[in-house]
Design a protein around this motif. Sequence first.
Motif, PDB file in Angstrom:
ATOM      1  N   LEU A   1       0.843  -1.306   0.012  1.00 41.02           N
ATOM      2  CA  LEU A   1       0.000  -0.037   0.007  1.00 41.02           C
ATOM      3  C   LEU A   1       0.862   1.403  -0.018  1.00 41.02           C
ATOM      4  CD1 LEU A   1      -2.879  -0.958   2.444  1.00 41.02           C
ATOM      5  CD2 LEU A   1      -2.885  -1.054   0.001  1.00 41.02           C
ATOM      6  N   TYR A   2       2.280   1.168   0.170  1.00 40.94           N
ATOM      7  CA  TYR A   2       3.033   2.137   0.165  1.00 40.94           C
ATOM      8  C   TYR A   2       2.631   3.230   1.254  1.00 40.94           C
ATOM      9  CZ  TYR A   2       4.238   0.469  -4.434  1.00 40.94           C
ATOM     10  OH  TYR A   2       4.455  -0.108  -5.597  1.00 40.94           O
ATOM     11  N   TYR A   3       2.302   2.638   2.360  1.00 36.73           N
ATOM     12  CA  TYR A   3       2.554   3.381   3.580  1.00 36.73           C
ATOM     13  C   TYR A   3       3.706   3.416   4.450  1.00 36.73           C
ATOM     14  CZ  TYR A   3      -2.607   4.201   3.669  1.00 36.73           C
ATOM     15  OH  TYR A   3      -3.947   4.426   3.195  1.00 36.73           O
ATOM     16  N   ASN A   4       4.162   4.328   4.835  1.00 37.88           N
ATOM     17  CA  ASN A   4       5.451   4.174   5.598  1.00 37.88           C
ATOM     18  C   ASN A   4       5.019   3.486   6.960  1.00 37.88           C
ATOM     19  OD1 ASN A   4       5.664   7.021   3.967  1.00 37.88           O
ATOM     20  ND2 ASN A   4       7.606   6.632   4.625  1.00 37.88           N
ATOM     21  N   PRO A   5       5.920   2.538   7.376  1.00 44.11           N
ATOM     22  CA  PRO A   5       5.896   1.942   8.481  1.00 44.11           C
ATOM     23  C   PRO A   5       5.941   2.520   9.813  1.00 44.11           C
ATOM     24  CG  PRO A   5       7.944   1.154   7.524  1.00 44.11           C
ATOM     25  CD  PRO A   5       7.191   2.124   6.657  1.00 44.11           C
ATOM     26  N   ALA A   6       5.162   2.329  10.797  1.00 43.45           N
ATOM     27  CA  ALA A   6       5.199   3.038  12.137  1.00 43.45           C
ATOM     28  C   ALA A   6       6.322   2.649  12.996  1.00 43.45           C
ATOM     29  CB  ALA A   6       3.916   2.989  13.020  1.00 43.45           C
ATOM     30  N   THR A   7       6.770   1.381  12.654  1.00 41.50           N
ATOM     31  CA  THR A   7       8.025   0.773  13.365  1.00 41.50           C
ATOM     32  C   THR A   7       9.289   0.764  12.593  1.00 41.50           C
ATOM     33  OG1 THR A   7       7.801  -1.364  12.805  1.00 41.50           O
ATOM     34  CG2 THR A   7       6.073  -0.776  14.447  1.00 41.50           C
ATOM     35  N   GLU A   8      10.346   0.300  13.093  1.00 43.83           N
ATOM     36  CA  GLU A   8      11.696   0.272  12.768  1.00 43.83           C
ATOM     37  C   GLU A   8      11.842  -1.016  11.804  1.00 43.83           C
ATOM     38  OE1 GLU A   8      13.869   2.793  12.333  1.00 43.83           O
ATOM     39  OE2 GLU A   8      12.716   4.121  13.599  1.00 43.83           O
ATOM     40  N   VAL A   9      11.274  -1.336  10.945  1.00 42.94           N
ATOM     41  CA  VAL A   9      11.200  -2.513  10.395  1.00 42.94           C
ATOM     42  C   VAL A   9      11.948  -2.326   9.049  1.00 42.94           C
ATOM     43  CG1 VAL A   9       9.054  -2.072   8.948  1.00 42.94           C
ATOM     44  CG2 VAL A   9       9.923  -4.378   9.068  1.00 42.94           C
ATOM     45  N   LYS A  10      12.637  -3.352   8.838  1.00 40.48           N
ATOM     46  CA  LYS A  10      13.831  -3.244   7.639  1.00 40.48           C
ATOM     47  C   LYS A  10      13.204  -3.827   6.421  1.00 40.48           C
ATOM     48  CE  LYS A  10      17.317  -3.697   5.115  1.00 40.48           C
ATOM     49  NZ  LYS A  10      18.269  -2.305   4.705  1.00 40.48           N
ATOM     50  N   LEU A  11      12.846  -2.651   5.552  1.00 40.47           N
ATOM     51  CA  LEU A  11      12.358  -2.628   4.194  1.00 40.47           C
ATOM     52  C   LEU A  11      13.010  -3.137   3.222  1.00 40.47           C
ATOM     53  CD1 LEU A  11       9.951   0.066   4.387  1.00 40.47           C
ATOM     54  CD2 LEU A  11       9.286  -2.089   5.016  1.00 40.47           C
ATOM     55  N   PRO A  12      12.540  -3.688   2.098  1.00 43.03           N
ATOM     56  CA  PRO A  12      13.551  -3.902   0.817  1.00 43.03           C
ATOM     57  C   PRO A  12      14.172  -2.510   0.374  1.00 43.03           C
ATOM     58  CG  PRO A  12      11.384  -5.296   0.391  1.00 43.03           C
ATOM     59  CD  PRO A  12      11.168  -4.257   1.802  1.00 43.03           C
TER      60      PRO A  12
END
Length: 372
Positions: A318-329
Amino acid sequence: MKKKALSVLSIFALTGSLLAGCGSSTPQTAAPTPAAGNTDGGQAQVQLEDTLVVAGNGATVEKLMKDEIFKKFNEKYPNVKLTYVSGVSTEIVAKVNAQKNSPQIDLTIVEGGEQEKGRQEGLWETISATDIPNVKNVPQDLKVTDDSGVVVNFTPMGISYNSELVKEKGLPVPASWNDLTKPEVKGNITMTDVASNFGRSTMIMLAYANGGSEKNIEPGFEKMATLAGYMPTFAKSAAQLQQNLQNKSAAYTTWTMARSLTQKEAGVPLEFVFPEEGGNIVPNIATIVKGAKHPQAAKAFIDFLLTDEVQTMYATKLYYNPATEVKLPDDVAKTLAFDRAKVVNFDYDVISKETSAWLDRFNKEIAPKTGK
């Protein structure tokens, strides 16, 4: 993705019977879960009700929720029957308020401004890290006023433009909010009115771009009067904005990066601009309705939304910025990056008090100027 502190304390200082068959809960079933604090969504052992009613946005958000998030949650808690009620944030908060004496929605996911309005009306339960362990993974700068909810994702507001149409017509590539008021873009803009967060945020940012703010909105009204003359009408929904961009009746709009990127993925040649004056961000906040019939299931569901798995879904699908410090591709992190230093923190207490008067004035002074 590079993370930078967002002053969301400022951001959240605001901007018949439903589902008749879903009201009462039935006998509870034990649902042992992993130890508290486990980022896979675990809580201490609790008793979950066998029903949960969630309300949130429709369209792609609803599809992701029903097709993937609900299914993943049921793999963990198979006894919980999930129901989704779709609608825009204003409608959802209004429904919760109307049902406050007998809540039929347990959990909402609504935009920050409407969440704050609901907080002021006493609609939400307090969120506790004791009950929802993964809340600890949401940074303090995303804290919601009075712990009345928790941010699950966010996205910046800005300008989107159809790159093919702009090139074809020799129109300017926007860099500033004021670029929307240039004479050469007349007849090529689609926007919502100020009853919508999109239109309201645009008016406030036009005020900022011209020496004003939400506390001095006059410059915003002046620019909106110009924009009204550039359009046949103000759109009443995001769906109408989307249609106008798809059929090329408009080259520009003002909405969020998440919507722009979703439409681009669907084949509309849109580019998103976070203007040089900056812009606000739109957070999506999960809340538990005060007096909800299924509070334990609601807590477990919010905890699940904050897992790395769901946070990554929000970003990649959905292209939302995550609220946590998750590692994204890496490619996703790059796509979602924007200049956090330019985030404008609206005073939503002012906005909440002034919105009714703004809308009344807009309808009397601005809307009649459309198409002229």
